[in-house]
Design a protein around this motif. Structure first.
Motif, PDB file in Angstrom:
ATOM      1  N   ALA A  27      23.006  10.906   5.338  1.00  0.00           N
ATOM      2  CA  ALA A  27      21.622  11.365   5.178  1.00  0.00           C
ATOM      3  C   ALA A  27      21.572  12.859   4.912  1.00  0.00           C
ATOM      4  N   GLY A  28      22.408  13.618   5.596  1.00  0.00           N
ATOM      5  CA  GLY A  28      22.427  15.057   5.404  1.00  0.00           C
ATOM      6  C   GLY A  28      22.877  15.440   4.010  1.00  0.00           C
ATOM      7  N   GLU A  29      23.940  14.810   3.539  1.00  0.00           N
ATOM      8  CA  GLU A  29      24.423  15.152   2.199  1.00  0.00           C
ATOM      9  C   GLU A  29      23.391  14.788   1.140  1.00  0.00           C
ATOM     10  N   LEU A  30      22.762  13.628   1.298  1.00  0.00           N
ATOM     11  CA  LEU A  30      21.726  13.244   0.346  1.00  0.00           C
ATOM     12  C   LEU A  30      20.576  14.251   0.378  1.00  0.00           C
ATOM     13  N   ALA A  31      20.140  14.634   1.578  1.00  0.00           N
ATOM     14  CA  ALA A  31      19.034  15.598   1.703  1.00  0.00           C
ATOM     15  C   ALA A  31      19.388  16.923   1.049  1.00  0.00           C
ATOM     16  N   GLY A  32      20.615  17.386   1.245  1.00  0.00           N
ATOM     17  CA  GLY A  32      21.033  18.644   0.636  1.00  0.00           C
ATOM     18  C   GLY A  32      21.019  18.586  -0.873  1.00  0.00           C
ATOM     19  N   ARG A  33      21.511  17.506  -1.426  1.00  0.00           N
ATOM     20  CA  ARG A  33      21.549  17.371  -2.890  1.00  0.00           C
ATOM     21  C   ARG A  33      20.140  17.260  -3.474  1.00  0.00           C
ATOM     22  N   VAL A  34      19.269  16.516  -2.796  1.00  0.00           N
ATOM     23  CA  VAL A  34      17.901  16.369  -3.293  1.00  0.00           C
ATOM     24  C   VAL A  34      17.168  17.704  -3.231  1.00  0.00           C
ATOM     25  N   THR A  35      17.327  18.434  -2.141  1.00  0.00           N
ATOM     26  CA  THR A  35      16.675  19.731  -2.011  1.00  0.00           C
ATOM     27  C   THR A  35      17.148  20.696  -3.092  1.00  0.00           C
ATOM     28  N   MET A  36      18.439  20.695  -3.361  1.00  0.00           N
ATOM     29  CA  MET A  36      18.976  21.566  -4.407  1.00  0.00           C
ATOM     30  C   MET A  36      18.412  21.199  -5.775  1.00  0.00           C
ATOM     31  N   LEU A  37      18.245  19.905  -6.021  1.00  0.00           N
ATOM     32  CA  LEU A  37      17.665  19.480  -7.295  1.00  0.00           C
ATOM     33  C   LEU A  37      16.238  20.000  -7.431  1.00  0.00           C
ATOM     34  N   PRO A 206      19.172  28.458  -6.572  1.00  0.00           N
ATOM     35  CA  PRO A 206      18.489  27.469  -5.729  1.00  0.00           C
ATOM     36  C   PRO A 206      18.556  27.890  -4.266  1.00  0.00           C
ATOM     37  N   GLU A 207      17.522  27.554  -3.512  1.00  0.00           N
ATOM     38  CA  GLU A 207      17.424  27.969  -2.112  1.00  0.00           C
ATOM     39  C   GLU A 207      17.344  26.746  -1.210  1.00  0.00           C
ATOM     40  N   LEU A 208      18.096  26.787  -0.113  1.00  0.00           N
ATOM     41  CA  LEU A 208      18.078  25.715   0.880  1.00  0.00           C
ATOM     42  C   LEU A 208      17.622  26.299   2.201  1.00  0.00           C
ATOM     43  N   ASP A 209      16.439  25.890   2.653  1.00  0.00           N
ATOM     44  CA  ASP A 209      15.878  26.347   3.928  1.00  0.00           C
ATOM     45  C   ASP A 209      16.100  25.238   4.953  1.00  0.00           C
ATOM     46  N   VAL A 210      16.985  25.489   5.925  1.00  0.00           N
ATOM     47  CA  VAL A 210      17.341  24.457   6.896  1.00  0.00           C
ATOM     48  C   VAL A 210      16.613  24.617   8.222  1.00  0.00           C
ATOM     49  N   ARG A 211      15.638  25.498   8.279  1.00  0.00           N
ATOM     50  CA  ARG A 211      14.963  25.753   9.557  1.00  0.00           C
ATOM     51  C   ARG A 211      14.208  24.528  10.066  1.00  0.00           C
ATOM     52  N   ASP A 212      13.737  23.674   9.176  1.00  0.00           N
ATOM     53  CA  ASP A 212      13.007  22.482   9.604  1.00  0.00           C
ATOM     54  C   ASP A 212      13.839  21.211   9.474  1.00  0.00           C
ATOM     55  N   VAL A 238      18.791  29.660   4.016  1.00  0.00           N
ATOM     56  CA  VAL A 238      17.838  30.261   4.940  1.00  0.00           C
ATOM     57  C   VAL A 238      17.958  29.543   6.276  1.00  0.00           C
ATOM     58  N   ALA A 239      18.237  30.291   7.340  1.00  0.00           N
ATOM     59  CA  ALA A 239      18.408  29.713   8.672  1.00  0.00           C
ATOM     60  C   ALA A 239      17.600  30.517   9.681  1.00  0.00           C
ATOM     61  N   HIS A 240      17.397  29.927  10.866  1.00  0.00           N
ATOM     62  CA  HIS A 240      16.617  30.615  11.886  1.00  0.00           C
ATOM     63  C   HIS A 240      17.487  31.459  12.807  1.00  0.00           C
ATOM     64  N   HIS A 241      18.803  31.465  12.576  1.00  0.00           N
ATOM     65  CA  HIS A 241      19.707  32.336  13.340  1.00  0.00           C
ATOM     66  C   HIS A 241      20.924  32.621  12.472  1.00  0.00           C
ATOM     67  N   ASP A 242      21.757  33.524  12.907  1.00  0.00           N
ATOM     68  CA  ASP A 242      22.974  33.839  12.168  1.00  0.00           C
ATOM     69  C   ASP A 242      23.913  32.632  12.252  1.00  0.00           C
ATOM     70  N   PRO A 243      24.194  31.954  11.126  1.00  0.00           N
ATOM     71  CA  PRO A 243      24.909  30.673  11.169  1.00  0.00           C
ATOM     72  C   PRO A 243      26.431  30.824  11.190  1.00  0.00           C
ATOM     73  N   LEU A 244      26.966  31.580  12.129  1.00  0.00           N
ATOM     74  CA  LEU A 244      28.410  31.803  12.164  1.00  0.00           C
ATOM     75  C   LEU A 244      29.222  30.518  12.338  1.00  0.00           C
ATOM     76  N   PRO A 245      28.837  29.602  13.238  1.00  0.00           N
ATOM     77  CA  PRO A 245      29.613  28.354  13.340  1.00  0.00           C
ATOM     78  C   PRO A 245      29.621  27.563  12.033  1.00  0.00           C
TER      79      PRO A 245
END
Length: 277
Positions: A27-37, A206-212, A238-245
């Motif tokens: 589901a995550g990979e599909l969501a990422g690809r769709v958002t990028m499109l 392209p921008e990916l906002d993962v905050r939601d 775009v993240a709501h914190h520094d995504p070091l992990p």
């Protein structure tokens, strides 16, 4: 917080958790690809064409073979149970709808014509997995006469021997490696040596906002989006914190493949450009 898993045997509890984790990755990979499109259609039409093609390839390589293997190995056992029969028949109908949406994506004359079907595919697939995770898998796991672990092993065997699913074993091996490494990353907080500060101006990437994005699929969504970024191009995260992990996982997944520039460092949002070398 620990999650209570009800199952008739320890191996079925483990199998249930593994299946849910794999669903989250899909589901995550599909969501990422769709958002990028979606974002690329407005910002970079040439990149959108490549992302569109990559989305169709992902569906053919992973999503549709997964659905076929479920019908062959998992669904028959649940269909024999009176309380699950109508649900399974409806899920099989949803598989037909998923296939039709992928066919529509494949036949779309261009990326702009594919975005509606892509979003519909994402929504239907997420709802479909919610029914499997919340109803089908727990029912099978709690039934003493059924071994969910054996059913899933059969399903994976079918996938491994399906010529249309070539490469899935390698993807699963890599995903398992990410899962094993995640705990180490969370503890160290390292970034794998990929970070670099930069004051570069934003462009039309392209921008990916993962905050939601739900936490369970957040990292998988980023991985799916990055898989849609061709070499020589970039995306903005775009993240709501520094995504070091997350950066450490990206580096482990594709060593040296992505350069990272910080465009904004909080406090409301962290914006990073991930450039595919």
């Amino acid at each position: 917080m620990s999650v209570l898993t009800l199952a008739s045997a320890p191996e079925d509890a483990t199998a249930l958790q593994s299946a849910e984790a794999h669903h989250a990755r899909l589901a995550g990979e599909l969501a990422g690809r769709v958002t990028m499109l979606f974002t690329a259609v407005d910002r970079d039409p040439s990149a959108a064409e490549r992302i569109h093609a990559g989305l169709v390839a992902f569906c053919d390589r992973s999503l549709l073979p997964h659905a076929a293997a479920e019908e062959a190995a998992l669904y028959p056992a649940a269909h024999r149970m009176r309380e699950a029969r109508l649900l399974i028949e409806s899920l099989i109908g949803e598989h037909r709808c998923l296939t039709a949406l992928v066919d529509a994506l494949r036949a779309a004359p261009g990326p702009a014509d594919a975005v509606a079907d892509a979003r519909a595919l994402q929504v239907l697939f997420e709802e479909h997995l919610a029914k499997e995770n919340g109803l089908v898998l727990p029912l099978l796991a709690m039934t003493p006469e059924i071994s969910l672990a054996e059913l899933l092993a059969d399903m994976h065997h079918r996938l491994a021997n399906d010529s249309s699913a070539k490469g899935i074993q390698e993807d699963q091996h890599n995903e398992e490696g990410h899962d094993m490494y995640e705990g180490q990353i969370e503890e160290t907080g390292g970034c794998g040596g990929v970070c670099g500060c930069g004051g570069t101006e934003e462009s039309n990437e392209p921008e990916l906002d993962v905050r939601d994005v739900p936490h369970a699929i957040r990292h998988a969504t980023v991985f799916g989006a990055l898989d849609a970024v061709p070499a020589g191009t970039a995306m903005v995260l775009v993240a709501h914190h520094d995504p070091l992990p997350l950066l450490a996982q990206i580096e482990q997944r594709n060593p040296g493949a992505f350069a990272v520039e910080y465009l904004e460092r909080g406090p409301e949002a962290w914006r990073l450009r991930l450039s595919h070398r």
